[in-house]
Design a protein around this motif. Structure first.
Motif, mmCIF file in Angstrom:
data_model
loop_
_atom_site.group_PDB
_atom_site.id
_atom_site.type_symbol
_atom_site.label_atom_id
_atom_site.label_comp_id
_atom_site.label_asym_id
_atom_site.label_seq_id
_atom_site.Cartn_x
_atom_site.Cartn_y
_atom_site.Cartn_z
ATOM 1 N N MET A 18 51.269 67.502 6.296
ATOM 2 C CA MET A 18 50.709 66.239 6.804
ATOM 3 C C MET A 18 49.485 65.820 5.990
ATOM 4 O O MET A 18 49.311 64.644 5.677
ATOM 5 N N GLU A 75 50.635 64.384 2.666
ATOM 6 C CA GLU A 75 51.162 63.028 2.850
ATOM 7 C C GLU A 75 50.021 62.028 3.010
ATOM 8 O O GLU A 75 50.049 60.945 2.435
ATOM 9 N N PHE A 76 49.015 62.399 3.786
ATOM 10 C CA PHE A 76 47.861 61.527 3.973
ATOM 11 C C PHE A 76 47.129 61.315 2.654
ATOM 12 O O PHE A 76 46.784 60.190 2.294
ATOM 13 N N GLY A 120 48.394 58.774 0.144
ATOM 14 C CA GLY A 120 48.344 57.361 0.516
ATOM 15 C C GLY A 120 47.329 56.586 -0.306
ATOM 16 O O GLY A 120 46.482 57.150 -1.008
ATOM 17 N N ARG A 167 40.307 59.264 -0.066
ATOM 18 C CA ARG A 167 41.210 59.915 0.883
ATOM 19 C C ARG A 167 40.682 61.291 1.270
ATOM 20 O O ARG A 167 40.797 61.722 2.412
ATOM 21 N N GLN A 188 37.961 60.828 3.821
ATOM 22 C CA GLN A 188 38.569 60.476 5.101
ATOM 23 C C GLN A 188 39.197 61.697 5.766
ATOM 24 O O GLN A 188 39.048 61.907 6.973
ATOM 25 N N PHE A 189 39.894 62.507 4.982
ATOM 26 C CA PHE A 189 40.529 63.721 5.493
ATOM 27 C C PHE A 189 39.485 64.663 6.097
ATOM 28 O O PHE A 189 39.642 65.154 7.223
#
Length: 64
Positions: free
Chosen positions: A31, A34-35, A38, A46, A49-50
């Motif tokens: 997961m 995949e994030f 993006g 990203r 953000q993660f």
């Protein structure tokens, strides 16, 4: 800088260990990848953000 598939998985595992004090399950690594694949939106990368998502999850906030 582009990160290779294996190197990215190791980075995901390291972030989990730093933030949650445990190794991620296989589905959590998937997961996260995949994030991270993006498109970037807003002012954060990203990866930023993660990390922020992990920092505000209930597992990081509450100790059992």
């Amino acid at each position: 800088k582009a990160v290779g598939f294996e190197e990215e998985g190791e980075k995901v595992k390291r972030v989990y260990e730093l933030v949650l004090g445990r190794k991620p399950r296989a589905e959590e690594v998937e997961m996260a990848r995949e994030f991270l694949d993006g498109a970037e939106e807003g002012g954060m990368t990203r990866w930023e953000q993660f990390a922020q998502v992990l920092l505000v999850c209930s597992e990081a906030i509450y100790v059992d």
